[in-house]
Design a protein around this motif. Structure first.
Motif, PDB file in Angstrom:
ATOM      1  N   VAL A 101     -17.457  10.799  -5.253  1.00  0.00           N
ATOM      2  CA  VAL A 101     -16.288  10.132  -5.836  1.00  0.00           C
ATOM      3  C   VAL A 101     -15.254  11.218  -6.093  1.00  0.00           C
ATOM      4  CG1 VAL A 101     -15.382   8.796  -7.767  1.00  0.00           C
ATOM      5  CG2 VAL A 101     -17.678   8.324  -6.892  1.00  0.00           C
ATOM      6  N   PHE A 102     -14.112  11.093  -5.423  1.00  0.00           N
ATOM      7  CA  PHE A 102     -13.080  12.124  -5.511  1.00  0.00           C
ATOM      8  C   PHE A 102     -12.117  11.853  -6.668  1.00  0.00           C
ATOM      9  CE2 PHE A 102     -14.424  11.884  -1.058  1.00  0.00           C
ATOM     10  CZ  PHE A 102     -14.759  13.210  -0.812  1.00  0.00           C
ATOM     11  N   GLN A 103     -11.341  12.872  -6.963  1.00  0.00           N
ATOM     12  CA  GLN A 103     -10.376  12.783  -8.047  1.00  0.00           C
ATOM     13  C   GLN A 103      -9.327  11.707  -7.792  1.00  0.00           C
ATOM     14  OE1 GLN A 103      -8.997  16.656  -9.142  1.00  0.00           O
ATOM     15  NE2 GLN A 103      -7.407  15.924 -10.496  1.00  0.00           N
ATOM     16  N   ASN A 104      -8.966  11.513  -6.524  1.00  0.00           N
ATOM     17  CA  ASN A 104      -7.927  10.522  -6.202  1.00  0.00           C
ATOM     18  C   ASN A 104      -8.507   9.181  -5.729  1.00  0.00           C
ATOM     19  OD1 ASN A 104      -8.894  11.167  -3.682  1.00  0.00           O
ATOM     20  ND2 ASN A 104      -6.918  11.830  -2.821  1.00  0.00           N
ATOM     21  N   TYR A 105      -9.846   9.031  -5.807  1.00  0.00           N
ATOM     22  CA  TYR A 105     -10.592   7.797  -5.501  1.00  0.00           C
ATOM     23  C   TYR A 105     -10.643   7.464  -4.010  1.00  0.00           C
ATOM     24  CZ  TYR A 105      -9.474   7.334 -10.463  1.00  0.00           C
ATOM     25  OH  TYR A 105      -9.291   7.583 -11.796  1.00  0.00           O
ATOM     26  N   ALA A 106      -9.586   7.751  -3.222  1.00  0.00           N
ATOM     27  CA  ALA A 106      -9.583   7.549  -1.759  1.00  0.00           C
ATOM     28  C   ALA A 106      -9.980   6.131  -1.369  1.00  0.00           C
ATOM     29  CB  ALA A 106     -10.515   8.575  -1.090  1.00  0.00           C
ATOM     30  N   LEU A 107      -9.398   5.136  -2.025  1.00  0.00           N
ATOM     31  CA  LEU A 107      -9.660   3.732  -1.688  1.00  0.00           C
ATOM     32  C   LEU A 107      -8.753   3.285  -0.533  1.00  0.00           C
ATOM     33  CD1 LEU A 107      -9.863   2.258  -5.305  1.00  0.00           C
ATOM     34  CD2 LEU A 107     -11.771   2.857  -3.800  1.00  0.00           C
ATOM     35  N   PHE A 108      -9.139   2.211   0.137  1.00  0.00           N
ATOM     36  CA  PHE A 108      -8.325   1.645   1.205  1.00  0.00           C
ATOM     37  C   PHE A 108      -7.376   0.617   0.595  1.00  0.00           C
ATOM     38  CE2 PHE A 108     -12.474   2.646   3.250  1.00  0.00           C
ATOM     39  CZ  PHE A 108     -12.022   3.696   4.037  1.00  0.00           C
ATOM     40  N   PRO A 109      -6.065   0.887   0.555  1.00  0.00           N
ATOM     41  CA  PRO A 109      -5.136   0.003  -0.153  1.00  0.00           C
ATOM     42  C   PRO A 109      -4.944  -1.357   0.515  1.00  0.00           C
ATOM     43  CG  PRO A 109      -3.940   1.744   1.002  1.00  0.00           C
ATOM     44  CD  PRO A 109      -5.386   2.083   1.093  1.00  0.00           C
ATOM     45  N   HIS A 110      -5.231  -1.453   1.831  1.00  0.00           N
ATOM     46  CA  HIS A 110      -5.026  -2.721   2.536  1.00  0.00           C
ATOM     47  C   HIS A 110      -6.239  -3.643   2.412  1.00  0.00           C
ATOM     48  CE1 HIS A 110      -7.197  -0.096   5.288  1.00  0.00           C
ATOM     49  NE2 HIS A 110      -7.595  -1.176   5.962  1.00  0.00           N
ATOM     50  N   MET A 111      -7.304  -3.152   1.775  1.00  0.00           N
ATOM     51  CA  MET A 111      -8.523  -3.947   1.617  1.00  0.00           C
ATOM     52  C   MET A 111      -8.648  -4.469   0.190  1.00  0.00           C
ATOM     53  SD  MET A 111     -11.515  -1.827   3.598  1.00  0.00           S
ATOM     54  CE  MET A 111     -11.434  -1.441   5.340  1.00  0.00           C
ATOM     55  N   THR A 112      -9.420  -5.519   0.042  1.00  0.00           N
ATOM     56  CA  THR A 112      -9.721  -6.038  -1.291  1.00  0.00           C
ATOM     57  C   THR A 112     -10.787  -5.171  -1.957  1.00  0.00           C
ATOM     58  OG1 THR A 112     -11.520  -7.473  -0.542  1.00  0.00           O
ATOM     59  CG2 THR A 112      -9.270  -8.386  -0.477  1.00  0.00           C
ATOM     60  N   VAL A 113     -11.008  -5.445  -3.236  1.00  0.00           N
ATOM     61  CA  VAL A 113     -12.052  -4.743  -3.983  1.00  0.00           C
ATOM     62  C   VAL A 113     -13.400  -4.916  -3.293  1.00  0.00           C
ATOM     63  CG1 VAL A 113     -13.370  -4.783  -6.144  1.00  0.00           C
ATOM     64  CG2 VAL A 113     -10.864  -4.860  -6.206  1.00  0.00           C
ATOM     65  N   ALA A 114     -13.753  -6.162  -2.953  1.00  0.00           N
ATOM     66  CA  ALA A 114     -15.044  -6.437  -2.320  1.00  0.00           C
ATOM     67  C   ALA A 114     -15.157  -5.745  -0.969  1.00  0.00           C
ATOM     68  CB  ALA A 114     -15.231  -7.941  -2.164  1.00  0.00           C
ATOM     69  N   GLN A 115     -14.080  -5.730  -0.195  1.00  0.00           N
ATOM     70  CA  GLN A 115     -14.110  -5.092   1.120  1.00  0.00           C
ATOM     71  C   GLN A 115     -14.292  -3.580   0.996  1.00  0.00           C
ATOM     72  OE1 GLN A 115     -10.364  -6.580   2.566  1.00  0.00           O
ATOM     73  NE2 GLN A 115     -11.307  -8.315   3.661  1.00  0.00           N
ATOM     74  N   ASN A 116     -13.647  -2.985   0.004  1.00  0.00           N
ATOM     75  CA  ASN A 116     -13.823  -1.552  -0.234  1.00  0.00           C
ATOM     76  C   ASN A 116     -15.268  -1.227  -0.569  1.00  0.00           C
ATOM     77  OD1 ASN A 116     -11.485   0.651  -0.582  1.00  0.00           O
ATOM     78  ND2 ASN A 116     -10.578  -1.396  -0.856  1.00  0.00           N
TER      79      ASN A 116
END
Length: 373
Positions: A101-116
């Motif tokens: 788990v990185f400091q900037n979280y590196a999530l996919f903004p075009h995906m939903t919570v469940a998809q991430n």
């Protein structure tokens, strides 16, 4: 800086004596020639199964480098790292049973919570039914079922952090690496997430390796802490040991508030030393190491363990003059200039004297410690 144990400390599964990560004489250098920089210098440490283990130290101490070596983002210059008994130096990051788990979280903004949350499982080729089941379990664990369909760029910082944790935990890795994941959060949310992280680690039974420079964060959450400086691990211990029994001057000074006085140790008797203060008073103090020898030494005591009394009190260790008193809500820090040289801070919750007042200072032997510089 006494810290209340977290609400979940001791709940759920407990760390075992079995070693999950073994770092054996690892050195990591960058550059070459005159530009050679040694980030880690002959570091060895063992991290247990189902342990919340924290790498704590100032910027540039080598804690993130060690985390990246475990993750596989860097390779050691020498030494080896074993994970669950297997040497992992030859394995690329994606083949290690580790998530980060990185400091900037590196999530996919075009995906939903469940998809991430389900992304990693899908990349592993898991059946859709298994992915959906795990995603629902993770959503419940981080208490975000109601936000499953929301895009991550529509979430708050704390919510994004929970999604990043759920995504990293979904494949159930043997080890979860956390690189200062709370640093971007405001103070109140950071404290809430400290409790959440400890709860998640306890519930999942996964070994957490957490990197931070925040001493209170480390004391609040950790089963054990490794204090680092200039590429070395200076001390490993549980939070109480690190706080109450720092082995070295750097550790004592880095963890919380502490008084450090210069003194002369005249004799050693077992695990205590006979110490002479600048005022001429002779006291005894615990030795932080058997290697401490008579001569010039540093002695340490926490402000909350320093007592104040009248100058005629027989229990006093020293005498001084109050320089100032700083009220901070739950108590007062009284700064005292000691006769013979040096200053000391006493922390108490009651009445304190006024600047210029003469006071006696009580330094209980059981709270005094001789440090290695």
């Amino acid at each position: 800086m006494p810290v209340e144990p977290s609400a979940t400390a001791g709940a759920g599964k407990t760390a075992s004596s079995r070693t999950m990560i073994s770092v054996d004489r690892v050195t990591k250098s960058f550059g070459s020639g005159n530009h050679l920089v040694t980030a880690l210098d002959d570091v060895s440490v063992k991290i247990r199964e189902n342990e919340f283990f924290t790498l704590l130290g100032p910027s540039g101490c080598g804690k993130t480098t060690l985390l990246r070596l475990i993750a596989g983002f860097e390779l050691p210059t020498s030494g080896q790292i074993l994970l669950d008994g297997e040497e992992i130096g030859h394995l690329p990051p994606y083949k290690r049973p580790v998530n980060t788990v990185f400091q900037n979280y590196a999530l996919f903004p075009h995906m939903t919570v469940a998809q991430n949350i389900g992304f990693g499982l899908e990349m592993q080729g898991k059946p859709k039914a298994d992915v959906d089941k795990t995603v629902q379990k993770m959503l419940a664990m981080v208490r975000m079922e109601h936000l499953a369909g929301r895009r991550t760029d529509q979430l708050s910082g704390g919510q994004q952090q929970r999604v990043a944790l759920a995504r990293a935990l979904a494949p159930h890795p043997k080890v979860l690496l956390l690189d200062e994941p709370l640093s971007a959060l405001d103070l109140k949310l950071r404290k809430e997430m400290q409790i959440e992280l400890k709860r998640l680690q306890s519930e999942t039974g996964i070994t957490f390796v957490f990197v931070t420079h925040d001493q209170e964060e480390a004391l609040t959450m950790s089963d054990r802490i490794a204090v680092m400086d200039t590429g070395h691990i200076l001390q490993v211990g549980d939070p109480k040991e690190i706080y109450d029994r720092p082995a070295r001057r750097f550790v004592a000074d880095f963890i919380g508030d502490i008084n450090i006085l210069n003194a002369e140790m005249t004799a050693v008797k077992g695990d205590v030393g006979e110490v002479k203060l600048a005022s001429g008073a002779t006291i005894t103090a615990r030795l932080s190491s058997a290697s401490v020898q008579p001569g010039s030494v540093s002695i340490a005591i926490r402000p909350e363990n320093v007592g104040l009394c009248g100058v005629e009190d027989a229990a006093r260790t020293a005498i001084g003059t109050i320089e100032n008193a700083v009220y901070f809500g739950s108590g007062t820090n009284t700064h005292i200039a000691l006769d013979g040289g040096g200053t000391i801070v006493a922390r108490n919750s009651g009445e304190t004297g006024a600047p210029g007042e003469r006071v006696g200072v009580i330094l209980p032997d059981r709270h005094l410690q001789v440090l290695i510089d």
